[in-house]
Write a protein that holds these residues in place. Structure first.
Motif, PDB file in Angstrom:
ATOM      1  N   LEU A   1      58.591 -24.870 -50.456  1.00  0.00           N
ATOM      2  CA  LEU A   1      60.043 -24.692 -50.337  1.00  0.00           C
ATOM      3  C   LEU A   1      60.655 -24.293 -51.680  1.00  0.00           C
TER       4      LEU A   1
ATOM      5  N   LEU B   1      67.470 -25.083 -52.518  1.00  0.00           N
ATOM      6  CA  LEU B   1      67.689 -24.611 -51.153  1.00  0.00           C
ATOM      7  C   LEU B   1      69.036 -25.021 -50.568  1.00  0.00           C
TER       8      LEU B   1
ATOM      9  N   GLY C   1      63.411 -27.025 -42.476  1.00  0.00           N
ATOM     10  CA  GLY C   1      62.393 -27.811 -43.167  1.00  0.00           C
ATOM     11  C   GLY C   1      62.553 -29.301 -42.951  1.00  0.00           C
TER      12      GLY C   1
ATOM     13  N   VAL D   1      66.888 -22.345 -43.921  1.00  0.00           N
ATOM     14  CA  VAL D   1      65.484 -22.707 -44.152  1.00  0.00           C
ATOM     15  C   VAL D   1      65.365 -24.190 -44.503  1.00  0.00           C
ATOM     16  N   TYR D   2      66.292 -24.696 -45.313  1.00  0.00           N
ATOM     17  CA  TYR D   2      66.254 -26.108 -45.690  1.00  0.00           C
ATOM     18  C   TYR D   2      66.475 -27.008 -44.476  1.00  0.00           C
TER      19      TYR D   2
END
Length: 381
Positions: free
Chosen positions: A155, A307, A199, A195-196
């Motif tokens: 990440l 992020l 995740g 994306v975070y």
């Protein structure tokens, strides 16, 4: 006998808050808590005493960090190291966010970007290296979940690439229009936040079994009740935010009086002060043979800054700052973030930690700090 049996449950209930008080008295650093009201009163009485306010606010954050560390550890014993690491990283990054928002509102974009880059490098090198060192000095070899470490490192690498692209675009032969960098940064900010979020869904929900701790924590005689831990977390977080605001208001003038540049202050001083709470927890957890929690805090915090915090600041700058902020960093900062990410990946790849691994990570951080102190980078055009 029946009377004696009836009294047995009373002792644990009665000693719940007494245990907290006892542990607080055993921590010498908590005596510095008196500086919290002192720095608040001084800011009201003498707001122009910037150097004194700067020094006192740094001292005041130390006991707050210790309390935040202890409360987070107590919560982590009930939620697991993965959730505990995420909780500590989130609360710890609140200080970074407050500092960056204040600097953003003042239009000090160099300080904002320096603090973001410095927080990423500090967490991946100083905090992770310190955890390996302090844990390794007590335990010969420690184990941690390398799947979690690799996931956080991936990440972080993704976020570093997203920061690298706008910085490289400005170096091409034909520079794009001025608004291109801001438009690109806005799109990248939205992408990184998405994306975070995915995740977090992956690590805490759909594949949480991959992130189970593998270390063996030392036994603790007592632990704070969950309700007390949450209450302490809330109160201390608010106090940290209050002291951090005072810190931001005095850091620039104090830095000039102390002979420090804005880049060094943002990259080193603000990053260390902002991460004090997380570092206290990470080092304490490593000493307690809970290296999973330490690695989760260090890499998780760095990934969260890259992020989430940095993209949020880009979005907020459209409403708070004098002008929108981009993700364009100066080349030196991008290089340091890339090196820190690669170093963290290499150190965490084996799933085992020892004290000399910490020495190597801290040596890289010392190289960066010395370089910035002697040759601060110029602001990007």
């Amino acid at each position: 006998m029946s009377n004696l049996e009836g009294r047995r449950p009373v002792a644990p209930q009665r000693s719940a808050l007494a245990r907290v008080t006892s542990e607080v008295r055993q921590a010498p650093l908590l005596a510095l808590i008196v500086f919290v009201p002192v720095v608040v009163l001084l800011e009201r009485v003498s707001p122009d005493a910037h150097t004194l306010l700067f020094l006192l606010s740094v001292v005041a954050i130390v006991p707050l960090a210790a309390l935040l560390s202890r409360a987070t550890e107590a919560v982590a014993t009930r939620t697991g190291d993965a959730v505990g690491g995420l909780l500590n990283a989130t609360l710890g990054n609140l200080t970074e966010l407050v500092i960056s928002l204040a600097a953003l509102q003042a239009g000090q974009y160099l300080l904002v970007k320096a603090s973001l880059a410095g927080a990423i490098v500090t967490n991946t090198l100083f905090m992770l290296g310190g955890a390996f060192l302090f844990g390794g000095l007590k335990h010969h070899v420690q184990e941690f979940n390398r799947v979690n470490a690799r996931f956080q490192a991936c990440l972080l690498f993704l976020a570093t690439i997203a920061i690298l692209v706008p910085s490289l675009i400005s170096e091409v032969d034909q520079a794009p229009a001025a608004g291109f960098s801001q438009q690109l940064s806005l799109g990248l900010a939205i992408l990184l936040i998405a994306v975070y979020a995915l995740g977090m869904l992956f690590s805490l929900k759909t594949h949480k079994e991959l992130f189970v701790s593998v270390g063996h924590a030392d036994a603790h005689e007592s632990s704070w009740p969950l309700s007390v831990s949450v209450a302490v977390l809330i109160v201390v977080t608010l106090l940290v935010a209050l002291v951090s605001e005072i810190f931001v208001g005095s850091v620039q003038v104090a830095a000039e009086h102390l002979g420090m540049t804005p880049a060094f202050v943002g990259f080193i001083v603000v990053a260390l002060v902002g991460g004090a709470a997380e570092m206290t927890t990470a080092f304490s957890a490593a000493r307690g043979n809970r290296l999973d929690l330490s690695v989760g805090i260090a890499l998780g915090s760095a990934a969260q800054i890259a992020l989430f915090v940095a993209p949020i600041l880009v979005l907020v700058s459209y409403f708070v700052g004098p002008q929108p902020m981009s993700l364009q960093f100066w080349p030196g900062a991008v290089t340091m973030m890339l090196v820190a990410t690669m170093a963290a990946t290499l150190l965490s790849n084996g799933g085992r930690g020892a004290w000399y691994m910490g020495v190597m990570a801290l040596a890289v951080y010392a190289i960066f700090g010395l370089t910035l102190f002697l040759l601060p980078p110029a602001a990007p055009t």
